[in-house]
Enzyme design. Structure first.
Site, PDB file in Angstrom:
ATOM      1  N   HIS A  50      43.001  47.288  27.477  1.00 23.39           N
ATOM      2  CA  HIS A  50      43.034  46.004  28.175  1.00 23.39           C
ATOM      3  C   HIS A  50      41.612  45.459  28.275  1.00 23.39           C
ATOM      4  CE1 HIS A  50      47.085  46.623  30.486  1.00 23.39           C
ATOM      5  NE2 HIS A  50      47.171  46.942  29.195  1.00 23.39           N
ATOM      6  N   GLU A  77      39.945  44.317  30.745  1.00 24.85           N
ATOM      7  CA  GLU A  77      39.181  44.829  31.880  1.00 24.85           C
ATOM      8  C   GLU A  77      38.613  46.217  31.602  1.00 24.85           C
ATOM      9  OE1 GLU A  77      42.890  42.813  33.797  1.00 24.85           O
ATOM     10  OE2 GLU A  77      42.360  43.741  31.880  1.00 24.85           O
ATOM     11  N   CYS A 123      46.369  44.649  36.025  1.00 22.47           N
ATOM     12  CA  CYS A 123      47.519  45.532  36.248  1.00 22.47           C
ATOM     13  C   CYS A 123      47.074  46.718  37.110  1.00 22.47           C
ATOM     14  CB  CYS A 123      48.068  46.017  34.904  1.00 22.47           C
ATOM     15  SG  CYS A 123      46.980  47.164  34.035  1.00 22.47           S
TER      16      CYS A 123
END
Length: 148
Positions: A57, A59, A87
């Site tokens: 992801h 991030e 998430c």
């Protein structure tokens, strides 16, 4: 009219630029930048498909790059700008790196961490809704095209 440098809108625009790259690469268009001392020290976008890795992801990739840039495991003086609410996995990583602040554009009602309470470090502050419409538009268009 240009965005003021060092503003939340400016940095979120940089994250949105990363999200656009992800869309071009047929990745879910999420982008992230990490800022420390008014300087972008990490940029990333989703690379789940490219790397065949569900943890890739934006991030997570940005956290890794920022830690490498600083030579440290904690990001206590840094801010993450991300186009979509993190998430649970990403919130856990943000908690562990003690990030100072998280700014996201759009809530993720399906997969966002807020559904489970505040999973971030107690000292982490949050701002929501910066460039929301622009980021939401990119996501909506991406998934609309996927459904065709």
């Amino acid at each position: 009219m240009g965005l003021s440098v060092f503003s939340d809108e400016y940095y979120m625009q940089q994250a949105l630029n990363e999200a656009a790259v992800a869309a071009e690469e047929d990745e879910v268009p999420v982008g992230a930048v990490i800022v420390c001392g008014n300087k972008i020290i990490a940029k990333a976008h989703n690379q789940v498909e490219l790397l065949n890795d569900v943890t890739a992801h934006a991030e997570i990739l940005a956290i890794t790059a920022a830690c490498n840039a600083l030579g440290a495991k904690y990001l206590e003086e840094c801010t993450l700008y991300v186009t979509l609410e993190p998430c649970v996995m990403c919130a856990g990583a943000l908690e562990h790196c003690h990030i100072k602040r998280v700014v996201w554009a759009c809530d993720d009602v399906k997969n966002g961490f807020q559904r489970f309470g505040n999973l971030l470090h107690p000292k982490t502050s949050v701002s929501v809704g910066v460039l929301k419409e622009e980021c939401l538009s990119l996501l909506t268009e991406f998934f609309r095209n996927k459904r065709k």
